[in-house]
Design a protein around this motif. Structure first.
Motif, mmCIF file in Angstrom:
data_model
loop_
_atom_site.group_PDB
_atom_site.id
_atom_site.type_symbol
_atom_site.label_atom_id
_atom_site.label_comp_id
_atom_site.label_asym_id
_atom_site.label_seq_id
_atom_site.Cartn_x
_atom_site.Cartn_y
_atom_site.Cartn_z
ATOM 1 N N TYR A 53 0.965 -1.139 0.103
ATOM 2 C CA TYR A 53 -0.057 -0.341 -0.018
ATOM 3 C C TYR A 53 1.439 1.407 -0.165
ATOM 4 O O TYR A 53 0.764 2.312 -0.466
ATOM 5 C CB TYR A 53 -0.965 -0.205 1.287
ATOM 6 C CG TYR A 53 -2.304 -0.977 1.142
ATOM 7 C CD1 TYR A 53 -3.396 -0.438 0.212
ATOM 8 C CD2 TYR A 53 -2.365 -1.969 1.764
ATOM 9 C CE1 TYR A 53 -4.553 -0.892 0.503
ATOM 10 C CE2 TYR A 53 -3.412 -3.004 1.700
ATOM 11 C CZ TYR A 53 -4.860 -2.091 0.826
ATOM 12 O OH TYR A 53 -5.693 -3.094 0.826
ATOM 13 N N GLU A 157 -5.650 -8.417 -1.832
ATOM 14 C CA GLU A 157 -5.273 -6.901 -1.254
ATOM 15 C C GLU A 157 -3.941 -6.987 -1.676
ATOM 16 O O GLU A 157 -3.836 -5.764 -3.319
ATOM 17 C CB GLU A 157 -5.417 -6.186 0.112
ATOM 18 C CG GLU A 157 -6.600 -6.123 0.973
ATOM 19 C CD GLU A 157 -5.771 -6.194 2.589
ATOM 20 O OE1 GLU A 157 -5.758 -4.700 2.465
ATOM 21 O OE2 GLU A 157 -6.294 -6.797 3.624
ATOM 22 N N PHE A 160 -5.104 -7.014 -5.909
ATOM 23 C CA PHE A 160 -5.589 -5.157 -6.122
ATOM 24 C C PHE A 160 -4.733 -4.714 -5.990
ATOM 25 O O PHE A 160 -5.122 -3.639 -7.351
ATOM 26 C CB PHE A 160 -7.028 -5.017 -4.751
ATOM 27 C CG PHE A 160 -7.298 -3.318 -5.269
ATOM 28 C CD1 PHE A 160 -8.902 -3.665 -6.043
ATOM 29 C CD2 PHE A 160 -7.201 -2.491 -4.557
ATOM 30 C CE1 PHE A 160 -9.192 -2.100 -6.074
ATOM 31 C CE2 PHE A 160 -7.545 -1.427 -4.975
ATOM 32 C CZ PHE A 160 -8.686 -0.906 -5.589
ATOM 33 N N HIS A 164 -3.729 -2.742 -10.009
ATOM 34 C CA HIS A 164 -3.500 -1.303 -10.087
ATOM 35 C C HIS A 164 -2.525 -0.203 -10.575
ATOM 36 O O HIS A 164 -2.028 0.137 -11.734
ATOM 37 C CB HIS A 164 -3.891 -0.399 -8.707
ATOM 38 C CG HIS A 164 -3.597 0.930 -8.413
ATOM 39 N ND1 HIS A 164 -3.437 1.702 -8.723
ATOM 40 C CD2 HIS A 164 -2.699 1.799 -7.755
ATOM 41 C CE1 HIS A 164 -3.199 2.990 -9.018
ATOM 42 N NE2 HIS A 164 -2.494 3.138 -8.082
ATOM 43 N N ARG A 226 -7.819 0.910 3.016
ATOM 44 C CA ARG A 226 -7.990 -1.076 2.440
ATOM 45 C C ARG A 226 -9.030 -1.064 1.835
ATOM 46 O O ARG A 226 -9.883 -0.687 1.424
ATOM 47 C CB ARG A 226 -7.530 -1.963 4.020
ATOM 48 C CG ARG A 226 -6.578 -1.749 4.520
ATOM 49 C CD ARG A 226 -6.568 -3.399 5.623
ATOM 50 N NE ARG A 226 -5.750 -3.113 6.704
ATOM 51 C CZ ARG A 226 -4.958 -4.207 6.245
ATOM 52 N NH1 ARG A 226 -3.960 -4.985 5.373
ATOM 53 N NH2 ARG A 226 -3.876 -3.863 7.347
ATOM 54 N N ALA A 227 -8.025 -1.859 0.797
ATOM 55 C CA ALA A 227 -9.500 -2.104 -0.763
ATOM 56 C C ALA A 227 -10.510 -2.931 -0.382
ATOM 57 O O ALA A 227 -9.817 -4.085 0.935
ATOM 58 C CB ALA A 227 -8.635 -2.391 -2.181
ATOM 59 N N ASN A 228 -11.355 -2.941 -0.590
ATOM 60 C CA ASN A 228 -12.480 -3.432 0.117
ATOM 61 C C ASN A 228 -13.419 -4.195 -1.379
ATOM 62 O O ASN A 228 -12.798 -4.108 -3.065
ATOM 63 C CB ASN A 228 -13.772 -2.978 0.840
ATOM 64 C CG ASN A 228 -14.518 -2.509 -0.030
ATOM 65 O OD1 ASN A 228 -14.384 -1.734 -1.132
ATOM 66 N ND2 ASN A 228 -15.128 -1.256 1.037
ATOM 67 N N ALA A 231 -14.609 -1.841 -4.133
ATOM 68 C CA ALA A 231 -13.524 -1.388 -5.581
ATOM 69 C C ALA A 231 -12.736 -2.218 -5.905
ATOM 70 O O ALA A 231 -12.744 -1.281 -6.894
ATOM 71 C CB ALA A 231 -12.393 -0.937 -4.046
ATOM 72 N N ALA A 232 -12.316 -3.493 -5.567
ATOM 73 C CA ALA A 232 -12.080 -4.137 -6.785
ATOM 74 C C ALA A 232 -13.148 -4.766 -7.918
ATOM 75 O O ALA A 232 -13.208 -5.036 -9.173
ATOM 76 C CB ALA A 232 -12.012 -5.927 -6.089
ATOM 77 N N TYR A 235 -12.978 -1.132 -9.990
ATOM 78 C CA TYR A 235 -12.034 -1.585 -10.698
ATOM 79 C C TYR A 235 -11.906 -2.350 -12.136
ATOM 80 O O TYR A 235 -11.097 -2.458 -13.111
ATOM 81 C CB TYR A 235 -10.732 -1.561 -9.772
ATOM 82 C CG TYR A 235 -9.368 -0.704 -10.113
ATOM 83 C CD1 TYR A 235 -9.104 -0.178 -11.989
ATOM 84 C CD2 TYR A 235 -8.864 0.146 -9.018
ATOM 85 C CE1 TYR A 235 -7.861 -0.028 -12.104
ATOM 86 C CE2 TYR A 235 -7.365 0.685 -9.973
ATOM 87 C CZ TYR A 235 -7.286 0.972 -11.210
ATOM 88 O OH TYR A 235 -6.278 1.464 -10.984
ATOM 89 N N THR A 263 -16.055 1.095 2.947
ATOM 90 C CA THR A 263 -15.114 0.879 3.819
ATOM 91 C C THR A 263 -15.615 1.256 5.703
ATOM 92 O O THR A 263 -16.087 -0.021 6.426
ATOM 93 C CB THR A 263 -13.939 1.304 4.328
ATOM 94 O OG1 THR A 263 -12.969 0.598 3.065
ATOM 95 C CG2 THR A 263 -13.154 0.545 5.410
ATOM 96 N N PHE A 290 -12.541 4.072 -3.857
ATOM 97 C CA PHE A 290 -11.037 3.707 -3.510
ATOM 98 C C PHE A 290 -9.935 5.026 -3.240
ATOM 99 O O PHE A 290 -9.939 5.685 -4.278
ATOM 100 C CB PHE A 290 -10.650 2.923 -4.079
ATOM 101 C CG PHE A 290 -9.351 2.532 -3.850
ATOM 102 C CD1 PHE A 290 -9.507 1.598 -2.223
ATOM 103 C CD2 PHE A 290 -8.269 2.931 -4.326
ATOM 104 C CE1 PHE A 290 -7.736 1.189 -2.310
ATOM 105 C CE2 PHE A 290 -7.050 2.268 -3.853
ATOM 106 C CZ PHE A 290 -6.936 1.214 -2.691
#
Length: 602
Positions: A53, A157, A160, A164, A226-228, A231-232, A235, A263, A290
Motif C-alpha cells: 500500500y 488486497e 488488487f 492497479h 484498505r481495498a474492499n 473497490a475491486a 476497478y 469501507t 477507493f
C-alpha cells in the motif's frame, strides 16, 4: 486516522526490472535486511502488505528532498497522473516558466523521446509497487499461522494493488512485461529471471487479479484505506471498459451502484457538496470508492505522509510557497459554459469563451464573466475575482507566474483550506504537502462509466438518468461557490449569493433518445470532462475512445492562440502511448539483444 498504510517497509530488497546488478551482488545478503523466514507469519505478511500500500503514492518517505521511490522528483510519479493524464489531455498547461521542469513540456507537447527521465521514473515506481505485491504473495504462500480465509483476504488486497500498478503501466505504455510472484526465487535472485519480454497483452492478467480481489475481499474493511470488494468490482469494470467490453462491465457497475458500500459500511452515493471530494476534512466519504490516503502533521516527522505529487501545483506567490504549475486551460474553462437551458455546448464551447484577465495587471479593475456557467468550474479552476476556497478572491496576475506562457488560471482541487491548514498542510520541505486524498475511483466516475456502458448498449434513457444524477448534484445551489461576507476576511464566512451566474440543469427527459446513440455518447464523454477535470483521466479517456488525435489537435489549434507554451505541440498516431523508457530497454539485453521492444513510432 490514516496510519496503517504509511508504515514504511524497512527491509532492503532488490528491485525487479529496475537496476542492472551482478549476480554476485544479488546473492549477497544486504545489511539490516529482514530475513524471509522472519516474515513468514501473520504479522510479517501483513507488514509486507502495508508496504505494498505504501508504494501507492510513489514517494520515498525517508527523503527530506521529497524524492520518489526511483530517486527522481516526487511530482514525476504523482499517482493522480496530473502530467500524463490531465496536462497531456488538454485540461491544463504545465505552468510556471517554459524552462522550469522542461521535461514535462516535452511530454505534453508530444515531442519527448524514450530518454526522458520522467518515463523511467514512472516505470520504476509502478514496478516497485508490483515487486512489493509479489513478495507479499510469495511469503504468504509459506505462512502457517493464518486460516485460509485470512490468507485469501491478504491475497485479494495484494492482487488488487498489483492490478492497479499494472493498470497504470498499461494505460501509459501499453507494451509492458508481466512479472508475478512465481517469476523467480526470491532467496537467490538471478538478473536474467527478470528480463521478461513485453510481447503479451496483460489486460487478461489484470482482469484476473481484480476478479480474484472482488471474489475474496470483504464488503467492508476495519481500516480506512484498505481495498474492499466493491473497490475491486469497480476497478474490474473499469479494466473491461478500457478494452471496450461494455456488456461485461455494465452489470458490475450496476452492482456497485445498487449494492456497493464504503469501507465504513455506508452505501455509495454522491456528496451534496462537490468540493467535499477535495477537502481533507470531508474525505473518505460515501463518494470515495477507493482513495490513496495522505496525512499531515501526524507525528510521523517530515513530509513523509503528505501528498507530495502535487507539491508544484499551487498558485505562485500569495500565501503559497510553490510553484505556479498545473494551470487550467482556457479550453477547459470554456467547457463549463452553459446555454439558456443550463446545458453544455457539446460541439462549439470555444465559440462561447469565458472572459479572462490575460494581460490585465492586478492593479487594474477586472469584472469576471457574467454569462451562464456550470458551478463546478469554480471548484476546479481558480480565476480572477472569484473566491479561491477561503483564501480570498483570486487576484489574477499576482498569483500567476507567467500568463503569456500558460494562461491566467490556477489549479484548485489540490489546494488545502486555510481554516484547517494547521491540520492538513505540511510545510516541512521546500514545497507544500497536504493531507488531501487522491480519490482513484469515486462514485461519480462509476455513474459515468455505467452511463457509457448503457449508451453503448442502446439503453439511452438509463444512460441519461446516470448523467443527470451527476448534473443534478451540480445544479444544487447548496454546493455552489458563494460570495464572502467580507472579502477582506475570507475565513469569516460566506453569504447565500452565488459567486458567478451559475446555471446548470439535467438533460430533459428523452434528450438522449431523441439525439440517438452518437449524441448520448458525446454527452457522456463531455460530462466526464466536466466532472473529472484536473483529476488525471482526460488523456487516457481520449485514447480509449479513439479520439486523442482529433481532440488534442483541436486543443492545440485553439489554445496556442492564447498561450505560447504549446506552440510546438503536435500529436501523431504514435502518441497514444508513451515510449518504453530507453533505460529499461538497455537493461533488458540478454544474449546480445534487448528483450523489451519499443512502442511503434519511437
Amino acid at each position: 486516522m490514516k496510519t496503517f498504510y504509511h508504515i514504511v517497509l524497512g527491509a532492503s530488497f532488490t528491485t525487479l526490472l529496475l537496476a542492472g546488478c551482478s549476480k554476485s551482488f544479488l546473492e549477497r545478503e544486504p545489511q539490516s535486511s529482514l530475513q524471509e523466514e522472519a516474515l513468514t507469519n501473520k504479522k510479517g505478511v501483513n507488514t509486507l502488505l502495508i508496504g505494498a500500500y505504501g508504494a501507492l503514492d510513489g514517494q520515498d518517505y525517508q527523503d527530506s528532498d521529497m524524492k520518489n521511490l526511483s530517486g527522481g522528483s516526487g511530482y514525476a510519479v504523482s499517482p493522480d497522473n496530473w502530467i500524463y493524464g490531465s496536462v497531456a489531455g488538454g485540461d491544463a498547461h504545465k505552468g510556471s516558466d517554459p524552462s522550469d521542469a522542461a521535461s514535462i513540456l516535452q511530454i505534453v507537447t508530444f515531442v519527448a523521446n524514450s530518454s526522458n527521465g520522467f518515463f523511467n521514473d514512472k516505470w520504476r515506481v509502478d514496478y516497485e509497487g508490483i515487486r512489493r505485491c509479489n513478495f507479499t504473495l510469495h511469503v504468504l504462500a509459506k505462512v502457517t499461522d493464518m486460516t485460509d480465509a485470512e490468507k485469501q483476504v491478504v491475497a485479494g488486497e495484494a492482487r488488487f494493488l498489483r492490478a492497479h500498478y499494472y493498470s497504470d503501466l498499461k494505460k501509459m505504455f501499453d507494451k509492458v512485461p508481466w512479472v508475478d510472484e512465481n517469476a523467480a526465487n526470491y532467496q537467490k535472485l538471478v538478473v536474467d529471471d527478470y528480463k521478461v519480454p513485453n510481447d503479451k497483452d496483460i489486460w487478461p492478467m489484470i482482469e484476473a487479479d481484480f476478479k480474484y480481489a472482488a471474489d475474496h475481499l470483504p464488503e467492508t474493511q476495519k481500516e480506512v484505506g484498505r481495498a474492499n470488494k466493491w473497490a475491486a468490482v469497480a476497478y474490474l469494470a473499469k479494466t473491461l471498459l478500457y478494452q471496450g467490453k461494455f456488456a461485461a462491465a455494465m452489470p458490475l457497475l450496476e452492482d456497485v451502484i445498487n449494492s456497493g458500500v464504503t469501507t465504513k459500511g455506508v452505501k455509495f452515493g454522491l456528496m451534496e457538496h462537490f468540493h467535499d471530494n477535495f477537502d481533507a476534512f470531508t474525505e473518505n466519504n460515501k463518494e470515495a470508492v477507493f482513495s490513496i490516503q495522505y496525512s499531515a502533521n501526524d507525528g510521523s516527522g517530515g513530509t513523509g505522509n503528505a501528498n507530495q505529487g502535487q507539491m508544484l501545483n499551487y498558485p505562485y506567490n500569495g500565501p503559497f510557497s510553490c510553484c505556479g504549475f498545473y494551470q487550467p486551460s482556457q479550453d477547459l474553462v470554456n467547457s463549463f459554459r452553459t446555454d439558456d437551458d443550463g446545458l453544455p455546448y457539446l460541439d462549439n464551447f470555444n465559440q462561447h469563451p469565458v472572459k479572462n484577465d490575460m494581460g490585465v495587471p492586478d492593479t487594474i479593475a477586472f469584472t469576471p464573466d457574467n454569462g451562464n456557467l456550470d458551478p463546478r468550474l469554480d471548484w476546479t479552476v481558480g480565476r480572477r475575482g472569484i473566491p479561491f476556497l477561503d483564501w480570498g478572491l483570486h487576484p489574477g496576475m499576482a498569483w500567476v507566474r507567467n500568463q503569456q506562457s500558460a494562461g491566467p488560471y490556477a489549479a484548485l482541487k489540490n489546494v488545502y483550506m486555510q481554516v484547517n491548514q494547521d491540520k492538513f498542510y505540511d510545510g516541512n520541505s521546500w514545497a507544500p504537502g497536504n493531507a488531501i486524498n487522491y480519490v482513484l475511483i469515486r462514485f461519480a466516475d462509476v455513474l459515468l462509466m455505467a452511463a457509457e456502458c448503457q449508451a453503448n448498449a442502446g439503453s439511452l434513457d438509463k444512460a441519461e438518468a446516470y448523467v443527470n444524477m451527476v448534473r443534478e448534484r451540480a445544479a444544487n445551489p447548496v454546493g455552489w461557490v458563494k460570495e464572502y461576507i467580507d472579502p477582506d476576511d475570507p475565513m469569516g464566512g460566506n453569504t447565500d449569493e452565488p459567486a458567478a451566474n451559475y446555471h446548470v440543469s439535467p438533460y430533459p427527459a428523452g434528450t438522449f433518445a431523441g439525439g440517438g446513440k452518437d449524441f448520448a455518447l458525446k454527452a457522456v464523454r463531455f460530462e466526464r470532462k466536466l466532472e473529472l477535470a484536473m483529476e488525471g483521466h482526460r488523456f487516457f479517456d481520449l485514447v480509449r475512445w479513439g479520439l486523442a488525435q482529433t481532440e488534442i489537435t483541436r486543443y492545440f489549434t485553439y489554445e496556442r492562440t492564447i498561450t505560447s507554451d504549446i506552440a510546438t505541440g503536435n500529436f501523431s498516431a504514435r502518441n497514444k502511448y508513451y515510449p518504453i523508457p530507453q533505460r529499461q530497454i538497455d537493461l533488458s539485453v540478454k544474449n546480445g539483444a534487448s528483450v523489451l521492444k519499443q512502442n511503434p513510432g519511437y
